[in-house]
Scaffold this motif. Structure first.
Motif, PDB file in Angstrom:
ATOM      1  N   THR A  82       0.812  -1.219   0.000  1.00  0.00           N
ATOM      2  CA  THR A  82       0.000   0.000   0.000  1.00  0.00           C
ATOM      3  C   THR A  82       0.843   1.265   0.000  1.00  0.00           C
ATOM      4  N   GLY A  83       2.108   1.159   0.390  1.00  0.00           N
ATOM      5  CA  GLY A  83       2.981   2.324   0.401  1.00  0.00           C
ATOM      6  C   GLY A  83       2.821   3.215   1.612  1.00  0.00           C
ATOM      7  N   VAL A  84       2.259   2.691   2.698  1.00  0.00           N
ATOM      8  CA  VAL A  84       2.088   3.453   3.936  1.00  0.00           C
ATOM      9  C   VAL A  84       3.269   3.135   4.852  1.00  0.00           C
ATOM     10  N   VAL A  85       4.118   4.116   5.095  1.00  0.00           N
ATOM     11  CA  VAL A  85       5.299   3.926   5.940  1.00  0.00           C
ATOM     12  C   VAL A  85       4.917   4.212   7.383  1.00  0.00           C
ATOM     13  N   SER A  86       5.147   3.225   8.254  1.00  0.00           N
ATOM     14  CA  SER A  86       4.794   3.362   9.666  1.00  0.00           C
ATOM     15  C   SER A  86       5.985   2.967  10.527  1.00  0.00           C
ATOM     16  N   PHE A  87       6.272   3.790  11.535  1.00  0.00           N
ATOM     17  CA  PHE A  87       7.310   3.479  12.514  1.00  0.00           C
ATOM     18  C   PHE A  87       6.704   3.103  13.865  1.00  0.00           C
ATOM     19  N   GLY A  88       5.393   2.854  13.872  1.00  0.00           N
ATOM     20  CA  GLY A  88       4.735   2.542  15.138  1.00  0.00           C
ATOM     21  C   GLY A  88       3.968   1.239  15.102  1.00  0.00           C
ATOM     22  N   HIS A  89       4.419   0.298  14.263  1.00  0.00           N
ATOM     23  CA  HIS A  89       3.693  -0.965  14.128  1.00  0.00           C
ATOM     24  C   HIS A  89       3.738  -1.788  15.410  1.00  0.00           C
ATOM     25  N   ALA A  90       4.737  -1.531  16.248  1.00  0.00           N
ATOM     26  CA  ALA A  90       4.851  -2.277  17.499  1.00  0.00           C
ATOM     27  C   ALA A  90       3.683  -2.009  18.441  1.00  0.00           C
ATOM     28  N   ALA A  91       2.971  -0.910  18.234  1.00  0.00           N
ATOM     29  CA  ALA A  91       1.823  -0.618  19.097  1.00  0.00           C
ATOM     30  C   ALA A  91       0.782  -1.726  18.995  1.00  0.00           C
ATOM     31  N   PHE A  92       0.495  -2.189  17.779  1.00  0.00           N
ATOM     32  CA  PHE A  92      -0.479  -3.276  17.605  1.00  0.00           C
ATOM     33  C   PHE A  92       0.040  -4.566  18.242  1.00  0.00           C
ATOM     34  N   PHE A  93       1.294  -4.867  17.980  1.00  0.00           N
ATOM     35  CA  PHE A  93       1.897  -6.096  18.496  1.00  0.00           C
ATOM     36  C   PHE A  93       1.896  -6.110  20.027  1.00  0.00           C
ATOM     37  N   GLY A  94       2.384  -5.025  20.619  1.00  0.00           N
ATOM     38  CA  GLY A  94       2.463  -4.959  22.076  1.00  0.00           C
ATOM     39  C   GLY A  94       1.107  -4.946  22.748  1.00  0.00           C
ATOM     40  N   LEU A  95       0.152  -4.199  22.174  1.00  0.00           N
ATOM     41  CA  LEU A  95      -1.182  -4.145  22.772  1.00  0.00           C
ATOM     42  C   LEU A  95      -1.889  -5.491  22.671  1.00  0.00           C
ATOM     43  N   GLY A  96      -1.600  -6.263  21.612  1.00  0.00           N
ATOM     44  CA  GLY A  96      -2.151  -7.611  21.537  1.00  0.00           C
ATOM     45  C   GLY A  96      -1.671  -8.478  22.687  1.00  0.00           C
ATOM     46  N   ALA A  97      -0.355  -8.421  22.964  1.00  0.00           N
ATOM     47  CA  ALA A  97       0.205  -9.211  24.063  1.00  0.00           C
ATOM     48  C   ALA A  97      -0.307  -8.730  25.414  1.00  0.00           C
ATOM     49  N   TYR A  98      -0.348  -7.415  25.603  1.00  0.00           N
ATOM     50  CA  TYR A  98      -0.802  -6.869  26.887  1.00  0.00           C
ATOM     51  C   TYR A  98      -2.284  -7.135  27.119  1.00  0.00           C
ATOM     52  N   THR A  99      -3.105  -6.938  26.100  1.00  0.00           N
ATOM     53  CA  THR A  99      -4.552  -7.080  26.282  1.00  0.00           C
ATOM     54  C   THR A  99      -4.936  -8.504  26.645  1.00  0.00           C
ATOM     55  N   VAL A 100      -4.393  -9.490  25.922  1.00  0.00           N
ATOM     56  CA  VAL A 100      -4.763 -10.873  26.213  1.00  0.00           C
ATOM     57  C   VAL A 100      -4.296 -11.274  27.609  1.00  0.00           C
ATOM     58  N   GLY A 101      -3.155 -10.753  28.052  1.00  0.00           N
ATOM     59  CA  GLY A 101      -2.651 -11.100  29.377  1.00  0.00           C
ATOM     60  C   GLY A 101      -3.369 -10.389  30.496  1.00  0.00           C
ATOM     61  N   LEU A 102      -3.578  -9.084  30.345  1.00  0.00           N
ATOM     62  CA  LEU A 102      -4.192  -8.309  31.423  1.00  0.00           C
ATOM     63  C   LEU A 102      -5.649  -8.685  31.628  1.00  0.00           C
ATOM     64  N   THR A 103      -6.371  -8.975  30.554  1.00  0.00           N
ATOM     65  CA  THR A 103      -7.772  -9.360  30.711  1.00  0.00           C
ATOM     66  C   THR A 103      -7.907 -10.727  31.383  1.00  0.00           C
ATOM     67  N   MET A 104      -6.975 -11.638  31.121  1.00  0.00           N
ATOM     68  CA  MET A 104      -7.012 -12.939  31.783  1.00  0.00           C
ATOM     69  C   MET A 104      -6.514 -12.850  33.225  1.00  0.00           C
ATOM     70  N   LEU A 105      -5.583 -11.912  33.485  1.00  0.00           N
ATOM     71  CA  LEU A 105      -5.006 -11.792  34.818  1.00  0.00           C
ATOM     72  C   LEU A 105      -5.909 -11.033  35.772  1.00  0.00           C
ATOM     73  N   HIS A 106      -6.384  -9.852  35.375  1.00  0.00           N
ATOM     74  CA  HIS A 106      -7.127  -8.983  36.284  1.00  0.00           C
ATOM     75  C   HIS A 106      -8.634  -9.188  36.206  1.00  0.00           C
TER      76      HIS A 106
END
Length: 303
Positions: free
Chosen positions: A28-52
């Motif tokens: 698509t030609g969209v340059v992004s330097f913040g792709h880690a936000a999706f990756f990290g939030l996926g890991a955090y969300t699945v863990g925090l919702t199961m933990l808390h």
């Protein structure tokens, strides 16, 4: 066997992340330097919702994927109003906000701050206890993402995305709403990156702020470029190449005269050298250069 299964699961996760990045950057030609936000939030969300909140595993996974959609929509609606380098810098700042937030000591009771957190998963999802199932689960998600991108880019929508990458103004003149198409690419890429983050969170049974760091944006970018930008198998080959080379060189001791050098401690330097050499030898990436060579041979035979 367990060691190499662990390595391959990591490779599968990185390959999913690279495929998602390639959809935005390569196709698509969209340059992004913040792709880690999706990756990290996926890991955090699945863990925090199961933990808390003690959510069952399927609700936690759906919640993580939904977060990926919501963040992608916010990022797209706000960021796509600006163009080029300014959009890339916006995405970097956008991801950095989450990194600072989850690493802050104010959040220590929720996220564990800079130390991260751990949580328990069902035995059938426990990579340590049921590694064969998790191995095939990660492989299945990788294949599903690969097929999704392949089918998308060979559809009329995919042709519009390629047109936007090549010349957005011309695509607009033809009557296409380029904003909507780019937003679609960002949302799909965000969901796939969040799925990769979910797999990593489940595999490690926890998360720390490093999954939101710039490394998890630069790594899939390098994998995409080395494997071949705007190719289907390029990000997968790039992920396998970089991760396996790193593992083979890690803790490898080279003796020069009376001096012993641990190559693994200098992996970042070696990675830079590998990237420079790969760009010189494979200017279009491994797969892209091979395809270009095949095309030249075919044209030569036609002549």
């Amino acid at each position: 066997a367990f060691f190499w299964e662990s390595i391959l699961v990591e490779v599968f996760i990185f390959a999913i992340l690279a495929i998602s990045y390639n959809l935005m950057f390569g196709f698509t030609g969209v340059v992004s330097f913040g792709h880690a936000a999706f990756f990290g939030l996926g890991a955090y969300t699945v863990g925090l919702t199961m933990l808390h909140w003690e959510w069952p595993w399927f609700l936690a996974i759906l919640g993580a994927l939904l977060i990926g959609v919501v963040i992608a929509l916010i990022k797209g609606f706000v960021g796509l109003r600006i163009k080029g380098l300014y959009f890339a810098l916006f995405t970097l700042a956008f991801a950095e906000v989450f990194f600072v937030l989850f690493a802050n000591r104010i959040m220590v009771d929720i996220t564990g701050a800079e130390d991260g957190f751990t949580f328990t998963v069902p035995d059938w999802l426990n990579f340590t206890k049921n590694r064969f199932f998790f191995y095939y689960l990660a492989l299945f998600v990788l294949v599903a993402c690969f097929v999704l991108v392949f089918r998308l880019m060979n559809s009329p929508t995919g042709r519009v995305l390629r047109a936007i990458r090549d010349n957005e103004e011309r695509a607009q003149m033809l009557g296409f709403n380029t904003f909507q198409f780019k937003l679609l690419a960002i949302v799909l890429a965000g969901v796939m990156a969040a799925a990769a983050g979910v797999l990593r969170g489940l595999a490690f049974k926890g998360a720390s702020p490093n999954v939101l760091g710039l490394d998890f944006t630069i790594t899939p970018l390098l994998m995409t470029i080395i494997g071949g930008t705007a190719t289907f198998s390029g990000p997968v080959i790039g992920a396998f190449s970089l991760r396996l080379i790193e593992e083979l060189l890690r803790n490898k001791i080279v003796t020069i005269g009376s001096t012993e050098i641990n190559i693994g401690e200098r992996w970042s330097l070696i990675l830079g050298a590998v990237f420079i050499l790969s760009v010189m030898v494979f200017p279009y990436g491994i797969v892209g250069t091979w395809q270009s060579s095949r095309l030249r041979q075919w044209l030569g035979r036609r002549k």
